[in-house]
Scaffold this motif. Structure first.
Motif, mmCIF file in Angstrom:
data_model
loop_
_atom_site.group_PDB
_atom_site.id
_atom_site.type_symbol
_atom_site.label_atom_id
_atom_site.label_comp_id
_atom_site.label_asym_id
_atom_site.label_seq_id
_atom_site.Cartn_x
_atom_site.Cartn_y
_atom_site.Cartn_z
ATOM 1 N N GLU A 80 0.694 -1.351 0.183
ATOM 2 C CA GLU A 80 -0.011 -0.349 0.223
ATOM 3 C C GLU A 80 1.072 1.465 0.460
ATOM 4 O O GLU A 80 0.702 2.059 -0.638
ATOM 5 N N GLN A 81 1.875 1.426 0.703
ATOM 6 C CA GLN A 81 2.981 2.096 0.942
ATOM 7 C C GLN A 81 3.416 2.233 -0.654
ATOM 8 O O GLN A 81 3.778 3.812 -1.119
ATOM 9 N N ALA A 82 3.791 1.453 -0.961
ATOM 10 C CA ALA A 82 4.659 1.994 -2.457
ATOM 11 C C ALA A 82 3.928 1.808 -3.360
ATOM 12 O O ALA A 82 3.536 3.281 -4.621
ATOM 13 N N ARG A 83 2.777 1.205 -3.143
ATOM 14 C CA ARG A 83 1.375 2.335 -4.931
ATOM 15 C C ARG A 83 0.647 3.708 -4.344
ATOM 16 O O ARG A 83 1.028 4.263 -5.210
ATOM 17 N N GLN A 84 0.819 3.921 -2.980
ATOM 18 C CA GLN A 84 0.675 5.684 -2.311
ATOM 19 C C GLN A 84 1.743 6.407 -3.119
ATOM 20 O O GLN A 84 1.926 6.952 -3.639
#
Length: 166
Positions: A80-84
């Motif tokens: 999720e952090q990478a997607r953000q």
């Protein structure tokens, strides 16, 4: 024989006989209870052994399951952090595609001015004093700071070379 018959029907004899019968019944029930207790105790011991065996057998897989669930949760959080981060970078790229934003950033960061404009740079008096004396932010000459950085990089390379060769 008459004494015996009379003895058989006397109250004392009957009470004695009743007492003996009751004692025999109590003794038989206690033996049955003890036998039942010992059987239940054996069953209980077997049940305890089975439960302990199950706990021992299932402890490692359950620990692995819990650890894997925690790892999955951590990986999902990282995803999720990478997607953000990707979304933020796409937004930044789209902003840099806009000429007005690029011009604004060039003016701010590189202090460029358009033809006909006059550029001003405000200098902090403390920084001006340091630049006049030739001392950097740490109160030492800039070339000393540069040379220390080169020494540190060289030491790190030497340590890496020692660690990589047996």
């Amino acid at each position: 024989m008459a004494v015996r018959d009379r003895d058989r029907f006397s109250t004392a004899t009957r009470i004695r006989a009743l007492g003996e019968q009751t004692a025999a019944r109590v003794y038989r029930s206690q033996t049955k209870r003890q036998a039942r207790r010992s059987r239940l105790t054996g069953r209980a011991a077997l049940l305890v052994m089975v439960i302990c065996s199950l706990v021992v057998v299932l402890a490692y897989p359950i620990r692995q399951y819990v650890a894997q669930r925690a790892e999955i949760a951590e990986l999902q959080r990282e995803k999720e952090q990478a997607r953000q981060r990707v979304e933020d970078l796409r937004d930044l790229k789209a902003r840099w595609q806009d000429d007005a934003y690029a011009e604004q950033q060039i003016r701010q960061r590189l202090h460029y001015v358009m033809p006909g404009e006059t550029g001003y740079i405000v200098v902090d008096p403390g920084a001006a004093e340091q630049s006049r004396t030739g001392l950097g932010a740490a109160g030492r000459p800039w070339y000393r700071t540069l040379w220390d950085g080169v020494d540190k990089a060289d030491a790190a390379d030497a340590d890496a070379a020692v660690l990589s060769h047996p």
